[in-house]
Design a protein around this motif. Structure first.
Motif, mmCIF file in Angstrom:
data_model
loop_
_atom_site.group_PDB
_atom_site.id
_atom_site.type_symbol
_atom_site.label_atom_id
_atom_site.label_comp_id
_atom_site.label_asym_id
_atom_site.label_seq_id
_atom_site.Cartn_x
_atom_site.Cartn_y
_atom_site.Cartn_z
ATOM 1 N N GLU A 1 0.564 -1.148 -0.144
ATOM 2 C CA GLU A 1 0.082 -0.014 -0.011
ATOM 3 C C GLU A 1 0.684 1.338 -0.044
ATOM 4 O O GLU A 1 0.578 2.193 -0.666
ATOM 5 C CB GLU A 1 -0.843 0.025 1.286
ATOM 6 C CG GLU A 1 -2.053 1.237 1.091
ATOM 7 C CD GLU A 1 -2.746 1.269 2.250
ATOM 8 O OE1 GLU A 1 -3.690 2.168 2.527
ATOM 9 O OE2 GLU A 1 -2.912 0.260 3.081
ATOM 10 N N GLN B 1 4.127 1.733 -1.085
ATOM 11 C CA GLN B 1 4.863 1.826 -1.926
ATOM 12 C C GLN B 1 4.233 1.866 -3.334
ATOM 13 O O GLN B 1 4.719 1.890 -4.439
ATOM 14 C CB GLN B 1 5.926 0.495 -1.979
ATOM 15 C CG GLN B 1 6.901 1.086 -0.790
ATOM 16 C CD GLN B 1 7.842 -0.206 -0.627
ATOM 17 O OE1 GLN B 1 8.359 -0.835 -1.317
ATOM 18 N NE2 GLN B 1 7.865 -0.489 0.747
ATOM 19 N N GLY B 2 2.904 1.555 -3.319
ATOM 20 C CA GLY B 2 2.052 1.343 -4.507
ATOM 21 C C GLY B 2 2.252 0.342 -5.624
ATOM 22 O O GLY B 2 2.564 0.949 -6.797
ATOM 23 N N HIS B 3 2.656 -0.684 -5.170
ATOM 24 C CA HIS B 3 3.064 -1.812 -5.960
ATOM 25 C C HIS B 3 2.015 -2.852 -5.672
ATOM 26 O O HIS B 3 1.650 -3.281 -4.593
ATOM 27 C CB HIS B 3 4.538 -2.154 -5.989
ATOM 28 C CG HIS B 3 5.551 -1.319 -6.578
ATOM 29 N ND1 HIS B 3 5.315 -0.757 -7.711
ATOM 30 C CD2 HIS B 3 6.446 -0.750 -5.954
ATOM 31 C CE1 HIS B 3 6.446 0.206 -7.854
ATOM 32 N NE2 HIS B 3 6.992 0.278 -6.860
ATOM 33 N N ALA C 1 7.190 -4.084 -4.280
ATOM 34 C CA ALA C 1 7.395 -3.332 -2.988
ATOM 35 C C ALA C 1 8.155 -4.384 -2.236
ATOM 36 O O ALA C 1 8.116 -5.714 -2.296
ATOM 37 C CB ALA C 1 6.039 -3.109 -2.313
#
Length: 200
Positions: free
Chosen positions: A118, A120-122, A169
């Motif tokens: 969440e 790191q957006g991966h 991430a």
């Protein structure tokens, strides 16, 4: 998000231990794989085991046994795909994998992986320590299962090559007295694992 499903990867060939299932080796009063199940159970919704060959050898665990869905020995990604297919049938969105020969992985593995993905957006998150990445300990979205199937059928075998193609991430864990992702590959490793248990 609802807790992901857990998949224990036990599909390795254990060549350095002379063949057989490393998870079925004794460690203390139980087996290595029983330590893994005990650590993973409180962190996930339910658990399955990825293993090839006769599933009856794991019957005592009372878990569903998922063979690789891609022929030939394709490594850990084959187990990830089997887990994603199982999760899709159950309407789940993610799985978290753990290796069957790693008895001391962190008790906060799953929340740390979820938080890393969440923040790191991966879509994929892997565990990492100062010793490097631990690609058999990861968070995997069910939405990527068809992409993974195509990659495996195309010859992809290395976990990090596939994960890097989607963005990864990392959840960082301290090593402390020993790397928590220490796994049993050799008779010497098994002796070390028994020593850790005795000292704890």
């Amino acid at each position: 998000m609802k807790a992901p499903l857990g998949v224990i990867l036990a599909g390795g060939q254990a060549t350095r231990m002379g063949g057989g299932d490393k998870g079925l080796l004794p460690l203390g009063d139980s087996l290595i794989i029983e330590h893994v199940v005990e650590r993973l159970t409180p962190q996930v919704e339910e658990i399955a085991l990825n293993a090839n060959g006769d599933p009856e050898r794991f019957e005592f665990l009372g878990l569903p046994v998922l063979p690789d869905s891609v022929g030939g020995f394709v490594g850990p990604l084959g187990g990830v795909l089997a887990g994603l297919d199982w999760a899709a049938e159950r309407g789940a969105t993610h799985i978290v994998t753990a290796a069957a020969d790693t008895p001391y992985f962190p008790g906060d593995l799953v929340p740390a992986l979820l938080a890393a993905a969440e923040a790191q957006g991966h879509p994929i998150a892997l565990a990492r320590t100062e010793n490097g990445r631990h690609p058999t300990f990861g968070l995997w979205p069910v939405d990527l299962r068809d992409d993974l199937r195509a990659a495996l059928l195309g010859g992809m075998r290395k976990v990090v090559l596939w994960t890097d193609s989607h963005g990864t991430a990392y959840a960082d864990f301290p090593s402390g007295r020993f790397d928590p992702f220490f796994n049993v590959n050799t008779p010497e490793d098994l002796a070390a694992a028994r020593g850790i248990l005795e000292d704890s």
